[in-house]
Design a protein around this motif. Sequence first.
Motif, PDB file in Angstrom:
ATOM      1  N   MET A  69       0.818  -1.128  -0.060  1.00  0.00           N
ATOM      2  CA  MET A  69       0.023   0.081  -0.249  1.00  0.00           C
ATOM      3  C   MET A  69       0.779   1.236   0.122  1.00  0.00           C
ATOM      4  N   ARG A  70       0.676   1.988  -0.888  1.00  0.00           N
ATOM      5  CA  ARG A  70       1.447   3.355  -0.979  1.00  0.00           C
ATOM      6  C   ARG A  70       1.498   4.412   0.417  1.00  0.00           C
ATOM      7  N   GLY A  71       2.669   4.535   0.753  1.00  0.00           N
ATOM      8  CA  GLY A  71       2.731   5.186   1.863  1.00  0.00           C
ATOM      9  C   GLY A  71       2.845   4.655   3.151  1.00  0.00           C
ATOM     10  N   LEU A  72       2.535   3.527   3.408  1.00  0.00           N
ATOM     11  CA  LEU A  72       2.329   2.793   4.468  1.00  0.00           C
ATOM     12  C   LEU A  72       3.424   2.368   5.114  1.00  0.00           C
ATOM     13  N   ALA A  73       4.616   1.818   4.216  1.00  0.00           N
ATOM     14  CA  ALA A  73       5.917   1.585   4.717  1.00  0.00           C
ATOM     15  C   ALA A  73       6.537   2.609   5.274  1.00  0.00           C
ATOM     16  N   ALA A  74       6.550   3.791   4.570  1.00  0.00           N
ATOM     17  CA  ALA A  74       6.893   5.139   4.933  1.00  0.00           C
ATOM     18  C   ALA A  74       6.360   5.705   6.266  1.00  0.00           C
ATOM     19  N   ALA A  75       5.026   5.488   6.474  1.00  0.00           N
ATOM     20  CA  ALA A  75       4.457   5.714   7.801  1.00  0.00           C
ATOM     21  C   ALA A  75       4.910   5.116   8.828  1.00  0.00           C
ATOM     22  N   VAL A  76       5.027   3.932   8.637  1.00  0.00           N
ATOM     23  CA  VAL A  76       5.562   3.039   9.720  1.00  0.00           C
ATOM     24  C   VAL A  76       7.093   3.107   9.969  1.00  0.00           C
ATOM     25  N   GLU A  77       8.153   3.405   9.117  1.00  0.00           N
ATOM     26  CA  GLU A  77       9.469   3.817   9.361  1.00  0.00           C
ATOM     27  C   GLU A  77       9.282   5.290  10.099  1.00  0.00           C
ATOM     28  N   ALA A  78       8.544   6.134   9.600  1.00  0.00           N
ATOM     29  CA  ALA A  78       8.409   7.434  10.455  1.00  0.00           C
ATOM     30  C   ALA A  78       8.181   7.375  11.772  1.00  0.00           C
ATOM     31  N   ILE A  79       7.241   6.315  12.269  1.00  0.00           N
ATOM     32  CA  ILE A  79       6.715   6.380  13.658  1.00  0.00           C
ATOM     33  C   ILE A  79       8.029   6.203  14.164  1.00  0.00           C
ATOM     34  N   ALA A  80       8.900   5.210  13.830  1.00  0.00           N
ATOM     35  CA  ALA A  80      10.246   4.781  14.604  1.00  0.00           C
ATOM     36  C   ALA A  80      11.016   6.069  14.907  1.00  0.00           C
ATOM     37  N   ASN A  81      11.297   6.621  13.298  1.00  0.00           N
ATOM     38  CA  ASN A  81      12.269   7.730  13.434  1.00  0.00           C
ATOM     39  C   ASN A  81      11.710   9.103  14.107  1.00  0.00           C
ATOM     40  N   ARG A  82      10.553   9.210  14.474  1.00  0.00           N
ATOM     41  CA  ARG A  82      10.094  10.548  14.956  1.00  0.00           C
ATOM     42  C   ARG A  82       9.776  10.473  16.469  1.00  0.00           C
ATOM     43  N   GLY A  83      10.240   9.362  17.053  1.00  0.00           N
ATOM     44  CA  GLY A  83       9.647   9.209  18.460  1.00  0.00           C
ATOM     45  C   GLY A  83       9.754  10.552  19.383  1.00  0.00           C
ATOM     46  N   ASP A  84      10.482  11.279  18.992  1.00  0.00           N
ATOM     47  CA  ASP A  84      10.707  12.522  19.864  1.00  0.00           C
ATOM     48  C   ASP A  84       9.219  13.317  19.722  1.00  0.00           C
TER      49      ASP A  84
END
Length: 429
Positions: A1-16
């Motif tokens: 699904m377009r954008g889902l993988a990026a969204a999941v990765e962003a959750i980890a990278n933007r924990g602050d």
Amino acid sequence: MRGLAAAVEAIANRGDELFDLLGKLVSQPTVSPPARNSEQAQSLIAGELQEMGFDIDRWPVYPGDDNVVGRLPGTASEESKSLIINGHIDVAEVGDDTGWTYPPFTLTTGPDGRWYGRGVADMKGGLAASLFAIKMLREHGVELKGDLLFQSVIGEEAGEAGTLVAIERGYSADYAVVVDTSNLHMQGQGGVITGWITIESPTTLHDGMRAKTIHAGGRVHGASAIEKMMKIIASLQELERHWAVMKTYPGFAPGSNTINPAVIEGGRHAAFIADKCALWISVHFYPDESYEDIIRQIEDHVCRAASADVWLRENPPTFRWGGRSMIEERGEIFPSLEVDRSHPGLAALQNAYEAQVKRAPVLDMSPTVTDAGWFAHAGIPAVLFGPGELAHAHAVDESIDPEQLIQFAQVMARFIAEWCNTKKEAKEW
């Protein structure tokens, strides 16, 4: 699904950013009791939802305590599955905070890497992480065809029916996830109901009349309501033992279905025979039972015991069950939740968990109760699934593992994207 993988990765990278959001929620002391203090916290939730494009419905349940429900319309809502994400904004009381290592209303990172603050485990962590998951889906262009409803309700800690009020307002969906404390287990739960049993004499007698009452053989048809309540308590203990032997449910130790005589109030003065006595009980029951059934069983058993007593059969006990607030009514109900293991909503959540965590989720029973039972009671399929451990909820130095919080947000992002893009089954005519 377009954008889902990026969204999941962003959750980890933007924990602050998740830390910042949770910190804002923790800084609001929405302790219950005394409650009536959630206005600013609910404004924060409503603001976050509004920024993400949700339609906001906010209304007072009690003065100073509003429910907030956000609805994000799906792009094809008529054909696609809808979802409710539910959590409560109130937290357990703190009392004297001198035993806390960290200030309870400031989110603090401890030397062990855990996040500390009142409500991080129960359950502002679940609310914040769910909001953050949705935010990342929105930022990364993940389309949701089904409606997404986010409920931030009041009152769970004091048995106040914020979730029930939202259901009564008409909010429903094809599935509901209550993101309360479950240590990322997917759970059902038993139920709890409180009740008052009252015995009252039609006459008030002086203490000097005791020798003449039926207790002592003086031909006066009078009795102490306190002493007669002892027979009621004995009957409840008998029923509790019967339940412990005859009832079972997987995931619960034998005898988990209890009848607790919690509070007794009676009498008016030492110079009188007690003319009234009230017993407050709390009853735990299994997931495959309803509180309506439990009420019938207790009333039938108690009334049969009363009918065997020469005085109680003419002055039978009365009952008052449940209530919408332990604060306002001294009564509460938490319905049970029996999870439908074959429901496609649960399957989608399990798929999301396995895709993110790389192992099968634990499906078991919560040892406590939450608002999840209200959805089952209303016929809305539901599951309890949230971050945080019960050992840390309500505790001094309440804390949560931030990695678990991130993981939870990632699972929820995957689940929301899958479930809200699932077609509804064709209706059978």
